[in-house]
Design a protein around this motif. Structure first.
Motif, PDB file in Angstrom:
ATOM      1  N   GLN A 199      12.722  38.113  49.479  1.00 19.40           N
ATOM      2  CA  GLN A 199      13.841  37.183  49.355  1.00 19.40           C
ATOM      3  C   GLN A 199      15.003  37.878  48.665  1.00 19.40           C
ATOM      4  O   GLN A 199      14.841  38.521  47.646  1.00 19.40           O
ATOM      5  CB  GLN A 199      13.406  35.969  48.541  1.00 19.40           C
ATOM      6  CG  GLN A 199      14.491  34.918  48.411  1.00 19.40           C
ATOM      7  CD  GLN A 199      13.965  33.652  47.757  1.00 19.40           C
ATOM      8  OE1 GLN A 199      12.764  33.514  47.524  1.00 19.40           O
ATOM      9  NE2 GLN A 199      14.856  32.740  47.462  1.00 19.40           N
ATOM     10  N   VAL A 200      16.178  37.743  49.256  1.00 17.08           N
ATOM     11  CA  VAL A 200      17.367  38.379  48.691  1.00 17.08           C
ATOM     12  C   VAL A 200      17.864  37.599  47.484  1.00 17.08           C
ATOM     13  O   VAL A 200      17.912  36.375  47.490  1.00 17.08           O
ATOM     14  CB  VAL A 200      18.478  38.473  49.746  1.00 17.08           C
ATOM     15  CG1 VAL A 200      19.765  39.007  49.116  1.00 17.08           C
ATOM     16  CG2 VAL A 200      18.047  39.363  50.903  1.00 17.08           C
ATOM     17  N   GLY A 243      15.869  42.603  47.252  1.00 18.69           N
ATOM     18  CA  GLY A 243      15.252  41.879  48.339  1.00 18.69           C
ATOM     19  C   GLY A 243      15.290  42.527  49.704  1.00 18.69           C
ATOM     20  O   GLY A 243      14.472  42.199  50.553  1.00 18.69           O
ATOM     21  N   ARG A 244      16.264  43.415  49.955  1.00 18.74           N
ATOM     22  CA  ARG A 244      16.263  44.135  51.217  1.00 18.74           C
ATOM     23  C   ARG A 244      17.061  45.418  51.044  1.00 18.74           C
ATOM     24  O   ARG A 244      17.717  45.607  50.030  1.00 18.74           O
ATOM     25  CB  ARG A 244      16.789  43.280  52.367  1.00 18.74           C
ATOM     26  CG  ARG A 244      18.206  42.762  52.234  1.00 18.74           C
ATOM     27  CD  ARG A 244      18.564  41.913  53.447  1.00 18.74           C
ATOM     28  NE  ARG A 244      19.942  41.462  53.417  1.00 18.74           N
ATOM     29  CZ  ARG A 244      20.536  40.760  54.377  1.00 18.74           C
ATOM     30  NH1 ARG A 244      19.848  40.440  55.469  1.00 18.74           N
ATOM     31  NH2 ARG A 244      21.791  40.391  54.273  1.00 18.74           N
ATOM     32  N   ALA A 245      17.011  46.275  52.052  1.00 17.24           N
ATOM     33  CA  ALA A 245      17.604  47.605  51.972  1.00 17.24           C
ATOM     34  C   ALA A 245      19.111  47.513  51.718  1.00 17.24           C
ATOM     35  O   ALA A 245      19.895  47.248  52.624  1.00 17.24           O
ATOM     36  CB  ALA A 245      17.327  48.367  53.252  1.00 17.24           C
ATOM     37  N   ASP A 251      27.083  51.216  44.279  1.00 15.54           N
ATOM     38  CA  ASP A 251      26.147  52.280  43.931  1.00 15.54           C
ATOM     39  C   ASP A 251      24.847  51.967  44.661  1.00 15.54           C
ATOM     40  O   ASP A 251      24.078  51.101  44.228  1.00 15.54           O
ATOM     41  CB  ASP A 251      25.943  52.324  42.419  1.00 15.54           C
ATOM     42  CG  ASP A 251      25.080  53.494  41.983  1.00 15.54           C
ATOM     43  OD1 ASP A 251      24.284  54.000  42.803  1.00 15.54           O
ATOM     44  OD2 ASP A 251      25.180  53.886  40.820  1.00 15.54           O
ATOM     45  N   ASN A 252      24.621  52.636  45.768  1.00 17.47           N
ATOM     46  CA  ASN A 252      23.447  52.335  46.578  1.00 17.47           C
ATOM     47  C   ASN A 252      22.146  52.777  45.916  1.00 17.47           C
ATOM     48  O   ASN A 252      21.079  52.279  46.272  1.00 17.47           O
ATOM     49  CB  ASN A 252      23.584  52.968  47.963  1.00 17.47           C
ATOM     50  CG  ASN A 252      24.578  52.215  48.834  1.00 17.47           C
ATOM     51  OD1 ASN A 252      24.976  51.089  48.518  1.00 17.47           O
ATOM     52  ND2 ASN A 252      24.995  52.830  49.921  1.00 17.47           N
ATOM     53  N   ASN A 274      25.671  40.467  56.932  1.00 13.83           N
ATOM     54  CA  ASN A 274      24.581  40.466  57.895  1.00 13.83           C
ATOM     55  C   ASN A 274      24.524  41.752  58.710  1.00 13.83           C
ATOM     56  O   ASN A 274      23.748  41.857  59.659  1.00 13.83           O
ATOM     57  CB  ASN A 274      24.669  39.240  58.812  1.00 13.83           C
ATOM     58  CG  ASN A 274      26.021  39.140  59.505  1.00 13.83           C
ATOM     59  OD1 ASN A 274      26.702  40.149  59.690  1.00 13.83           O
ATOM     60  ND2 ASN A 274      26.414  37.932  59.876  1.00 13.83           N
ATOM     61  N   SER A 275      25.353  42.728  58.339  1.00 13.61           N
ATOM     62  CA  SER A 275      25.303  44.033  58.982  1.00 13.61           C
ATOM     63  C   SER A 275      25.896  45.072  58.045  1.00 13.61           C
ATOM     64  O   SER A 275      26.397  44.733  56.964  1.00 13.61           O
ATOM     65  CB  SER A 275      26.079  44.012  60.299  1.00 13.61           C
ATOM     66  OG  SER A 275      27.468  44.077  60.060  1.00 13.61           O
TER      67      SER A 275
END
Length: 124
Positions: free
Chosen positions: A1-2, A26-28, A73-74, A100-101
């Protein structure tokens, strides 16, 4: 979950600076654009700034161009908004959003997830 958690809001005098941060989980993280939006009392939510997943593409609302800087900052899954030369018109609840992208967008419909917001108040 984000999950998106904003921080850094507060009360500042006109001409001052604040730095907002948003921690995502929660996601990449690097696979999605991030954006900042704001909503003042009695007004519609408006776009502030966006940054692509790679960080190479950035876009600002005209009202903040030259005063605000978005960055990410990834490695730390964070996105920030440095706000300088603040004006009373910048007073609003500021929201962090995840797209969403990977491509940046100024449209709220392009964002899947939103934080709870952090209040920024600029006094004259």
């Amino acid at each position: 979950q984000v999950r998106l958690v904003e921080s850094g809001g507060g009360l500042v005098q006109a001409g001052g600076s604040l730095r907002l941060s948003c921690a995502a989980s929660g996601r990449a993280f690097s696979s999605y654009a991030m954006g900042w939006f704001r909503q003042a009392p009695g007004k519609e939510r408006e776009f502030v700034a966006t940054i692509s997943g790679s960080g190479r593409n950035i876009y600002y609302a005209e009202s903040v161009k030259g005063r605000f800087t978005i960055s990410r900052d990834n490695a730390k899954n964070t996105v920030s908004l440095q706000m300088n030369s603040l004006e009373p018109g910048d007073t609003a609840l500021y929201y962090c959003a995840q797209g969403n992208s990977i491509a940046f967008s100024g449209a709220a419909r392009s964002y899947d997830y939103w934080g709870q917001g952090t209040q920024v108040t600029v006094s004259s």
